[in-house]
Scaffold this motif. Structure first.
Motif, mmCIF file in Angstrom:
data_model
loop_
_atom_site.group_PDB
_atom_site.id
_atom_site.type_symbol
_atom_site.label_atom_id
_atom_site.label_comp_id
_atom_site.label_asym_id
_atom_site.label_seq_id
_atom_site.Cartn_x
_atom_site.Cartn_y
_atom_site.Cartn_z
ATOM 1 N N SER A 172 43.336 -24.926 -29.636
ATOM 2 C CA SER A 172 43.212 -26.346 -29.995
ATOM 3 C C SER A 172 41.780 -26.811 -30.176
ATOM 4 C CB SER A 172 43.883 -27.218 -28.936
ATOM 5 O OG SER A 172 45.264 -27.006 -28.972
ATOM 6 N N PHE A 173 40.821 -25.918 -29.936
ATOM 7 C CA PHE A 173 39.411 -26.295 -30.103
ATOM 8 C C PHE A 173 39.151 -26.691 -31.544
ATOM 9 C CE2 PHE A 173 39.584 -21.895 -31.390
ATOM 10 C CZ PHE A 173 38.749 -21.847 -32.486
ATOM 11 N N ASN A 174 40.007 -26.234 -32.425
ATOM 12 C CA ASN A 174 39.801 -26.475 -33.840
ATOM 13 C C ASN A 174 40.778 -27.556 -34.334
ATOM 14 O OD1 ASN A 174 40.529 -25.970 -36.756
ATOM 15 N ND2 ASN A 174 38.705 -24.705 -36.555
ATOM 16 N N ASP A 175 40.251 -28.645 -34.842
ATOM 17 C CA ASP A 175 41.093 -29.777 -35.244
ATOM 18 C C ASP A 175 42.054 -29.427 -36.375
ATOM 19 O OD1 ASP A 175 40.241 -31.499 -33.360
ATOM 20 O OD2 ASP A 175 38.630 -32.369 -34.583
ATOM 21 N N THR A 176 41.568 -28.616 -37.317
ATOM 22 C CA THR A 176 42.413 -28.227 -38.442
ATOM 23 C C THR A 176 43.615 -27.437 -37.950
ATOM 24 O OG1 THR A 176 40.387 -28.029 -39.723
ATOM 25 C CG2 THR A 176 42.377 -27.115 -40.696
ATOM 26 N N LEU A 177 43.325 -26.514 -37.045
ATOM 27 C CA LEU A 177 44.396 -25.681 -36.527
ATOM 28 C C LEU A 177 45.356 -26.486 -35.652
ATOM 29 C CD1 LEU A 177 45.385 -22.798 -36.583
ATOM 30 C CD2 LEU A 177 43.947 -22.290 -34.632
ATOM 31 N N LYS A 178 44.837 -27.508 -35.044
ATOM 32 C CA LYS A 178 45.656 -28.356 -34.173
ATOM 33 C C LYS A 178 46.872 -28.911 -34.918
ATOM 34 C CE LYS A 178 44.101 -31.092 -30.258
ATOM 35 N NZ LYS A 178 43.003 -31.924 -29.757
ATOM 36 N N ASN A 179 46.652 -29.338 -36.159
ATOM 37 C CA ASN A 179 47.770 -29.851 -36.965
ATOM 38 C C ASN A 179 48.839 -28.794 -37.172
ATOM 39 O OD1 ASN A 179 46.537 -32.343 -37.340
ATOM 40 N ND2 ASN A 179 45.398 -31.613 -39.126
ATOM 41 N N VAL A 228 48.843 -14.044 -49.845
ATOM 42 C CA VAL A 228 48.393 -15.099 -50.769
ATOM 43 C C VAL A 228 48.444 -16.486 -50.125
ATOM 44 C CG1 VAL A 228 48.922 -13.889 -52.907
ATOM 45 C CG2 VAL A 228 50.689 -15.226 -51.817
ATOM 46 N N TRP A 229 49.428 -16.715 -49.274
ATOM 47 C CA TRP A 229 49.543 -18.020 -48.630
ATOM 48 C C TRP A 229 48.399 -18.271 -47.654
ATOM 49 C CZ3 TRP A 229 52.190 -21.956 -50.212
ATOM 50 C CH2 TRP A 229 53.321 -21.755 -50.991
ATOM 51 N N ILE A 230 48.172 -17.283 -46.798
ATOM 52 C CA ILE A 230 47.094 -17.426 -45.819
ATOM 53 C C ILE A 230 45.749 -17.549 -46.524
ATOM 54 C CG2 ILE A 230 45.794 -16.056 -44.143
ATOM 55 C CD1 ILE A 230 48.021 -17.570 -42.875
ATOM 56 N N LYS A 231 45.608 -16.793 -47.602
ATOM 57 C CA LYS A 231 44.364 -16.872 -48.378
ATOM 58 C C LYS A 231 44.153 -18.308 -48.852
ATOM 59 C CE LYS A 231 41.978 -14.435 -52.156
ATOM 60 N NZ LYS A 231 41.526 -15.548 -52.981
ATOM 61 N N ARG A 232 45.177 -18.882 -49.446
ATOM 62 C CA ARG A 232 45.085 -20.263 -49.928
ATOM 63 C C ARG A 232 44.779 -21.241 -48.793
ATOM 64 N NH1 ARG A 232 49.208 -19.240 -54.219
ATOM 65 N NH2 ARG A 232 50.886 -19.393 -52.720
ATOM 66 N N VAL A 233 45.520 -21.080 -47.683
ATOM 67 C CA VAL A 233 45.357 -22.000 -46.554
ATOM 68 C C VAL A 233 43.939 -21.923 -45.992
ATOM 69 C CG1 VAL A 233 46.078 -22.464 -44.182
ATOM 70 C CG2 VAL A 233 47.786 -22.022 -45.920
ATOM 71 N N MET A 234 43.447 -20.711 -45.786
ATOM 72 C CA MET A 234 42.117 -20.536 -45.212
ATOM 73 C C MET A 234 41.036 -21.065 -46.150
ATOM 74 S SD MET A 234 42.430 -19.328 -42.189
ATOM 75 C CE MET A 234 40.791 -18.762 -41.768
ATOM 76 N N GLU A 235 41.220 -20.819 -47.448
ATOM 77 C CA GLU A 235 40.236 -21.304 -48.416
ATOM 78 C C GLU A 235 40.239 -22.828 -48.469
ATOM 79 O OE1 GLU A 235 40.352 -17.490 -51.478
ATOM 80 O OE2 GLU A 235 41.545 -19.256 -51.899
ATOM 81 N N TYR A 236 41.428 -23.388 -48.420
ATOM 82 C CA TYR A 236 41.562 -24.841 -48.575
ATOM 83 C C TYR A 236 41.143 -25.594 -47.313
ATOM 84 C CZ TYR A 236 43.726 -29.278 -49.951
ATOM 85 O OH TYR A 236 43.941 -30.587 -50.264
ATOM 86 N N LEU A 237 41.588 -25.093 -46.154
ATOM 87 C CA LEU A 237 41.348 -25.831 -44.911
ATOM 88 C C LEU A 237 40.040 -25.471 -44.204
ATOM 89 C CD1 LEU A 237 44.904 -25.793 -43.262
ATOM 90 C CD2 LEU A 237 43.844 -27.650 -44.551
ATOM 91 N N PHE A 238 39.615 -24.217 -44.365
ATOM 92 C CA PHE A 238 38.462 -23.787 -43.562
ATOM 93 C C PHE A 238 37.230 -23.443 -44.393
ATOM 94 C CE2 PHE A 238 42.056 -23.099 -40.788
ATOM 95 C CZ PHE A 238 41.589 -23.474 -39.547
#
Length: 294
Positions: free
Chosen positions: A93-100, A244-254
């Motif tokens: 939870s230290f990471n706000d993005t991941l918290k969601n 491909v999904w994780i790639k998109r998510v990581m690129e977009y959110l992080f």
DNA sequence: TGCCAGGGGTTCA
DNA sequence: TGAACCCCTGGC
């Protein structure tokens, strides 16, 4: 990490309470392909040659077709019930993005699945879609597995053993099981394991790096599939499979820019450390359900 | 109705 | 590094 654990061996029902357990999120987050959603919203799942039905009643999780012996020999480990997920969530939870993502996918658990069926299933997953993967896996079980019981008037089939699968022809694998170009890979892997040339138990002693090297020797197993097998069948919870999904998510959110898959895995390992695999599941589910980054 | 793109990647050149 | 790959579904 469960409370109020009770067994009724006559009815083959086990029940318990735990803070983090949501069957929908567990099964539909993409880690498993052999589950069936019943009309009452319970889930019937098969792993290797065992099955059980999972439902929530009040504060309790119910496992049907599960005796005390079944629980300790199979399902406690399968559902990762010794792991404290509230602690993991706290650490992440230290990471706000991941918290969601953690809140969205509440109750996800990483399943510890049967090795052989996980290997074959994720070979089928290459350049494929989840409904079709599930269909092919089911056909394989119904044609080459054994009947291991009945539930809601349906026969339940085991995943075939390496021996059973090694006897199937490449043509049948393609034409009956609809696996397409993955046909030869599946039969070859079944043969390698059946013949003893490849020992799926022995490699569980290896380090993460060596285990990945070994798994990639199997035809149809590349970087992504090997990481899924490591996470879902070999308890390597720091593994961060990048699809491909994780790639998109990581690129977009992080990362906020287009990034090579290998660099994404490195980034995730630095950020999430030993809990990277858990983070991956929450992010995958969150990203796919909300089509993030697409 | 029919065509076409694209998908939880891997392999082969 | 990049094209090809089975099959199936959804979009047009």
């Amino acid at each position: 990490m469960v409370d109020c654990l009770e067994f009724d061996d006559e009815l083959k029902i086990t029940k318990f309470k735990t803070s983090s357990f949501n069957p929908t999120h567990i099964f539909e987050c993409g880690q498993a392909f052999r589950w069936y959603k019943e009309e009452d919203n319970s889930y019937t799942t098969v792993d290797g040659d065992k099955f059980c039905n999972v439902s929530i009643v009040g504060d309790y999780i119910y496992l049907k077709n599960c005796t005390k012996k079944d629980y300790y020999e199979k399902w406690e480990n399968y559902f990762d019930l010794k792991t404290d997920y509230s602690e993991i969530k706290e650490k992440l939870s230290f990471n706000d993005t991941l918290k969601n993502a953690l809140e969205y996918g509440y109750g996800i658990r990483i399943l510890n699945q049967d090795k052989f069926s996980t290997i074959i299933s994720f070979i089928i997953s290459a350049n494929n879609q989840i409904p079709r993967i599930m269909k092919s896996v089911n056909i394989i079980c119904e044609n080459y597995g054994n009947i291991i019981g009945e539930f809601n008037d349906r026969n339940i089939y085991s995943f075939p053993s390496p021996e059973q699968l090694s006897k199937v022809s490449v043509e049948d694998m393609r034409e009956i099981c609809r696996v397409g170009f993955r046909d030869k890979r599946i039969i070859d892997v079944a043969n390698m394991i059946q013949s003893g040339q490849f020992d799926i138990e022995k490699i569980s002693e290896l380090s993460n790096e060596d285990l990945r090297k070994e798994l990639i020797k199997l035809p149809g197993v590349g970087p992504k599939v090997s990481d899924c097998i490591m996470l879902f069948a070999y308890k390597r919870s720091s593994t961060f499979p990048v699809d491909v999904w994780i790639k998109r998510v990581m690129e977009y959110l992080f990362i906020k820019k287009e990034t090579d898959k290998k660099l994404i895995a490195n980034y995730a390992n630095e950020l999430f450390g030993e809990y990277a695999g858990y983070a991956q599941q929450y992010l995958f589910y969150y990203g796919r359900e909300n089509t993030i980054g697409k």
